[in-house]
Structures are given as C-alpha cells and as structure tokens.
Design a protein around this motif. Structure first.
Motif, PDB file in Angstrom:
ATOM      1  N   SER A  12       0.820  -1.218   0.000  1.00 43.55           N
ATOM      2  CA  SER A  12       0.000   0.000   0.000  1.00 43.55           C
ATOM      3  C   SER A  12       0.858   1.274   0.000  1.00 43.55           C
ATOM      4  N   ASP A  13       2.181   1.132   0.281  1.00 43.50           N
ATOM      5  CA  ASP A  13       3.070   2.305   0.181  1.00 43.50           C
ATOM      6  C   ASP A  13       3.143   2.807  -1.269  1.00 43.50           C
ATOM      7  N   LEU A  14       2.757   1.959  -2.232  1.00 43.24           N
ATOM      8  CA  LEU A  14       2.827   2.363  -3.642  1.00 43.24           C
ATOM      9  C   LEU A  14       1.576   3.127  -4.075  1.00 43.24           C
ATOM     10  N   LYS A  15       0.569   3.144  -3.215  1.00 42.63           N
ATOM     11  CA  LYS A  15      -0.730   3.757  -3.554  1.00 42.63           C
ATOM     12  C   LYS A  15      -0.581   5.245  -3.882  1.00 42.63           C
ATOM     13  N   GLU A  16       0.307   5.911  -3.166  1.00 41.34           N
ATOM     14  CA  GLU A  16       0.490   7.343  -3.391  1.00 41.34           C
ATOM     15  C   GLU A  16       0.853   7.641  -4.850  1.00 41.34           C
ATOM     16  N   LYS A  17       1.731   6.771  -5.405  1.00 40.39           N
ATOM     17  CA  LYS A  17       2.142   6.986  -6.791  1.00 40.39           C
ATOM     18  C   LYS A  17       1.224   6.275  -7.782  1.00 40.39           C
ATOM     19  N   LEU A  18       0.351   5.408  -7.277  1.00 42.89           N
ATOM     20  CA  LEU A  18      -0.587   4.680  -8.142  1.00 42.89           C
ATOM     21  C   LEU A  18      -2.000   4.885  -7.576  1.00 42.89           C
ATOM     22  N   PRO A  19      -2.498   6.122  -7.630  1.00 44.86           N
ATOM     23  CA  PRO A  19      -3.729   6.448  -6.903  1.00 44.86           C
ATOM     24  C   PRO A  19      -4.982   5.711  -7.383  1.00 44.86           C
ATOM     25  N   SER A  20      -4.956   5.193  -8.612  1.00 41.77           N
ATOM     26  CA  SER A  20      -6.174   4.521  -9.105  1.00 41.77           C
ATOM     27  C   SER A  20      -6.326   3.114  -8.517  1.00 41.77           C
ATOM     28  N   ALA A  21      -5.331   2.646  -7.790  1.00 39.90           N
ATOM     29  CA  ALA A  21      -5.355   1.259  -7.307  1.00 39.90           C
ATOM     30  C   ALA A  21      -6.383   1.036  -6.195  1.00 39.90           C
ATOM     31  N   THR A  22      -6.965  -0.161  -6.207  1.00 37.19           N
ATOM     32  CA  THR A  22      -7.864  -0.586  -5.132  1.00 37.19           C
ATOM     33  C   THR A  22      -7.079  -1.498  -4.202  1.00 37.19           C
ATOM     34  N   ILE A  23      -7.275  -1.340  -2.900  1.00 37.02           N
ATOM     35  CA  ILE A  23      -6.544  -2.201  -1.955  1.00 37.02           C
ATOM     36  C   ILE A  23      -7.347  -3.489  -1.701  1.00 37.02           C
ATOM     37  N   LEU A  24      -6.672  -4.587  -1.793  1.00 38.14           N
ATOM     38  CA  LEU A  24      -7.278  -5.901  -1.548  1.00 38.14           C
ATOM     39  C   LEU A  24      -7.675  -6.033  -0.079  1.00 38.14           C
ATOM     40  N   GLU A  25      -8.785  -6.720   0.163  1.00 41.76           N
ATOM     41  CA  GLU A  25      -9.187  -6.945   1.559  1.00 41.76           C
ATOM     42  C   GLU A  25      -8.467  -8.188   2.076  1.00 41.76           C
ATOM     43  N   MET A  26      -7.656  -7.997   3.097  1.00 38.96           N
ATOM     44  CA  MET A  26      -6.895  -9.118   3.649  1.00 38.96           C
ATOM     45  C   MET A  26      -6.935  -9.051   5.171  1.00 38.96           C
ATOM     46  N   LYS A  27      -7.414 -10.135   5.767  1.00 37.62           N
ATOM     47  CA  LYS A  27      -7.480 -10.175   7.234  1.00 37.62           C
ATOM     48  C   LYS A  27      -6.896 -11.489   7.727  1.00 37.62           C
ATOM     49  N   ARG A  28      -6.827 -11.623   9.054  1.00 33.83           N
ATOM     50  CA  ARG A  28      -6.282 -12.873   9.593  1.00 33.83           C
ATOM     51  C   ARG A  28      -7.298 -13.537  10.489  1.00 33.83           C
ATOM     52  N   PHE A  29      -7.449 -14.839  10.354  1.00 34.33           N
ATOM     53  CA  PHE A  29      -8.252 -15.598  11.296  1.00 34.33           C
ATOM     54  C   PHE A  29      -7.452 -15.717  12.597  1.00 34.33           C
ATOM     55  N   PRO A  30      -8.146 -16.038  13.695  1.00 30.85           N
ATOM     56  CA  PRO A  30      -7.426 -16.106  14.979  1.00 30.85           C
ATOM     57  C   PRO A  30      -6.226 -17.057  14.958  1.00 30.85           C
ATOM     58  N   ASP A  31      -6.286 -18.088  14.110  1.00 32.99           N
ATOM     59  CA  ASP A  31      -5.137 -19.020  14.052  1.00 32.99           C
ATOM     60  C   ASP A  31      -4.064 -18.541  13.070  1.00 32.99           C
ATOM     61  N   ASP A  32      -4.203 -17.313  12.601  1.00 30.48           N
ATOM     62  CA  ASP A  32      -3.219 -16.669  11.736  1.00 30.48           C
ATOM     63  C   ASP A  32      -3.326 -17.066  10.259  1.00 30.48           C
ATOM     64  N   GLU A  33      -4.343 -17.855   9.913  1.00 28.46           N
ATOM     65  CA  GLU A  33      -4.526 -18.131   8.486  1.00 28.46           C
ATOM     66  C   GLU A  33      -5.091 -16.875   7.826  1.00 28.46           C
ATOM     67  N   ASP A  34      -4.832 -16.741   6.528  1.00 22.48           N
ATOM     68  CA  ASP A  34      -5.237 -15.520   5.839  1.00 22.48           C
ATOM     69  C   ASP A  34      -6.647 -15.596   5.274  1.00 22.48           C
ATOM     70  N   TYR A  35      -7.325 -14.478   5.343  1.00 23.50           N
ATOM     71  CA  TYR A  35      -8.640 -14.302   4.737  1.00 23.50           C
ATOM     72  C   TYR A  35      -8.472 -13.276   3.629  1.00 23.50           C
ATOM     73  N   ILE A  36      -8.938 -13.628   2.430  1.00 19.87           N
ATOM     74  CA  ILE A  36      -8.787 -12.746   1.273  1.00 19.87           C
ATOM     75  C   ILE A  36     -10.161 -12.490   0.674  1.00 19.87           C
ATOM     76  N   ARG A  37     -10.409 -11.250   0.296  1.00 19.71           N
ATOM     77  CA  ARG A  37     -11.662 -10.958  -0.424  1.00 19.71           C
ATOM     78  C   ARG A  37     -11.377  -9.888  -1.478  1.00 19.71           C
ATOM     79  N   ILE A  38     -11.878 -10.137  -2.700  1.00 21.34           N
ATOM     80  CA  ILE A  38     -11.707  -9.152  -3.768  1.00 21.34           C
ATOM     81  C   ILE A  38     -12.840  -8.130  -3.606  1.00 21.34           C
ATOM     82  N   PRO A  39     -12.522  -6.876  -3.319  1.00 24.92           N
ATOM     83  CA  PRO A  39     -13.591  -5.935  -2.955  1.00 24.92           C
ATOM     84  C   PRO A  39     -14.283  -5.256  -4.138  1.00 24.92           C
ATOM     85  N   VAL A  40     -13.895  -5.592  -5.356  1.00 27.20           N
ATOM     86  CA  VAL A  40     -14.495  -4.939  -6.538  1.00 27.20           C
ATOM     87  C   VAL A  40     -14.869  -5.988  -7.587  1.00 27.20           C
TER      88      VAL A  40
END
Ligand code: R5P
Length: 289
Positions: A12-40
């Motif tokens: 996301s540090d690149l967002k400033e220079k690439l303002p049209s970008a959408t940030i991916l939704e990424m979270k963690r389950f309590p056991d540290d596995e990744d949760y991914i969702r495409i928000p668009v």
C-alpha cells in the motif's frame, strides 16, 4: 479490455504513486490463516495485482495463491501478478541428489493458481530482461539496472561499472568498458539447519586504480558477494566504490558490513523495503498500467 489495478496491503506504500489502485481486503483468522476478499467487480477485466513476497515469503506466497484463485473464480479475464521480488528463485538447479527445485515448484504453483503472467524485477533464475516462459509460467522480467546506474552516475566520476559474477553480467553488459568479476562459490556450510554457501574467492582481471567504481548485482542478501567485490576493488586501490542491487535483503547486518568494508554508498530498489530503497519501481510499473 478494462484494466484494474489491485494492491495488496503489503504494497500500500505504492498507492500514493498509483492512486487509481484498489486495496485488496486481507485479514487474519485467529489461528493466523489468511482471509482474502476481492472488494471490486473483476468479471471480464484484466487485473494487475501487486503483491510483495518478501519478507515472510511462505505466508505471502499463500496470500498470492489465494488471491489469484479468488480473482479467477470472480471471472477476471486476465490476471497479471506483479511480484517485485519473486522468492525461491535461487534454488534453480539440483546441486545434490534429492533436493527440491524450488524455482520450478513456486512458478508452477503460481501458474496453477490462476496467474496469466508474472511481472517481476531482476528474477534470479532468468538473468536477462524480457519475456520468458518458465515451468509453464509466462514471465515479464524487468531490469532495474539502468535506474541503479543512473542514480550513481550523478555521483561517480567516470566510473567503471562492474558485476561481481557471471550471473549479473546482463546488468552491466550495455555499459562501455564494463567488467565482470569471477566469483568462486565456497562449499555449503554444515551448521545446524541453516544452509549457506559463501564465496571462496573472487578474481578481477581489470584495473580500478584511482577510479570510481559502481558494482551492481541482482540482489544483496548476506552481502558476502558484494563485500568480496568491494574488497577486490579496495585491493586494486579504487577511489569511491558504489554498490547497487535491485533487491536489498541485507541479512546478517549486510548493510553495516558493507559500509565497514568501504562502500561509499549502497542503494537498492523498493522491490523490498529497506533503509536504502531509493530506486522506486513505480515508474517502470506505470508502463504496464
Ligand atoms: C548470486 O548468484 C546472486 O546474483 C547474488 O550475487 C547473491 O545471491 C548475493 O548473495 P549474498 O549477498 O548472500 O552474497
């Protein structure tokens, strides 16, 4: 085809220079596995997904595979994964019977997960810029050598440009009078579960006396290679020695050790974030967006 730029939270540090970008939704389950969702909505679109795979290579590769698969399921027409530093690229040969061929495995998995094309920088196993296919994966390999050399050329006077080994020859070969040192790898250490192969020696059949030198490599990891190259230039009584690499991992105190060895300045790109990431990949990336 409509293009859509998706940014991983780790980029996301690149967002400033690439303002049209959408940030991916990424979270963690309590056991540290990744949760991914495409928000668009990506159906029928060409998606360019920027995701760093260093540090935490294993975790970030899983995130990459999950995202690619989710994009495919959502009906994206073409998926380009932009992985600035592609990990597991160094074990690209079987040195001892029974070893995993990591570069092939990771490339195959990336393709299988849904990647139409991988866009990366100075990929270790390719060793030249251009378009390639490796283990079924289409790869666009972009070199940052021009950017690194331009950065130093504003500082160095009439420099001689050097690569520390054959593998990095492609980074310097367009430079007039460039030289390639001959690196002899040492044996693997036999020290617990950490595997490491040092540099036994480096031969440099060229004259650097009183010259400014720019040494450029694809990556600085433990710094052993670059320090050896700095030492060789010091022995040859070079003037100022500048060290550049596309990827700065700077393990085992490499940055400090390079300074102590006598490097005037060390620079890397932001494929990997480091205190000396002064070369930005965003200008190169804009060519694809
Ligand atoms: C090796 O072939 C690479 O191009 C680099 O020279 C090497 O990986 C750098 O590793 P280190 O900093 O640990 O010597």
């Amino acid at each position: 085809m409509t293009k859509l730029l998706l940014l991983s939270p780790n980029s996301s540090d690149l967002k400033e220079k690439l303002p049209s970008a959408t940030i991916l939704e990424m979270k963690r389950f309590p056991d540290d596995e990744d949760y991914i969702r495409i928000p668009v909505d990506v159906k029928g679109k060409e998606v360019l997904f920027i995701h760093r795979c260093y540090p935490e290579q294993n975790k970030s590769l899983i995130q990459l595979f999950l995202t690619l698969d989710a994009l495919k399921r959502q009906g994206a027409e073409k998926i380009s994964a932009i992985v600035p530093y592609f990990p597991y690229a160094r074990q690209d040969k079987i040195f001892m019977q029974g070893e995993a061929l990591s570069s092939e495995t990771i490339s195959k998995l990336t393709k299988e997960a849904g990647c139409s094309e991988l866009i990366t920088f100075d990929c270790h196993y390719i060793k030249k810029a251009g378009e390639f296919e490796y283990a079924g994966l289409k790869i666009k390999n972009i070199s940052l050598s021009n950017e690194i050399l331009s950065y130093f050329k504003t500082k160095a006077k009439n420099p001689i440009v050097i690569s520390p080994d054959e593998g990095a020859r492609y980074l310097v070969e367009k430079e007039k009078g460039a030289k390639v040192a001959q690196k002899i790898r040492g044996e693997y250490n036999n020290n617990g579960d950490q595997l490491y192969r040092g540099v036994a020696s480096m031969k440099a059949d060229f004259n650097v006396l009183n010259k400014d030198v720019i040494i450029i490599d694809d990556m600085i990891s433990t710094g052993t290679t670059m320090i050896k190259a700095v030492n060789v230039c010091k022995e040859g009584k070079a003037n100022k020695i500048y060290c550049g690499a596309a990827h700065g991992l700077f393990l085992l105190n490499a940055l400090e050790n390079l300074k102590k060895a006598g490097a005037e300045e060390i620079v890397a790109s932001d494929t990997i974030k480091s205190p000396v990431s002064k070369i930005s990949i965003t200008n190169k990336l804009k060519e694809f967006l």
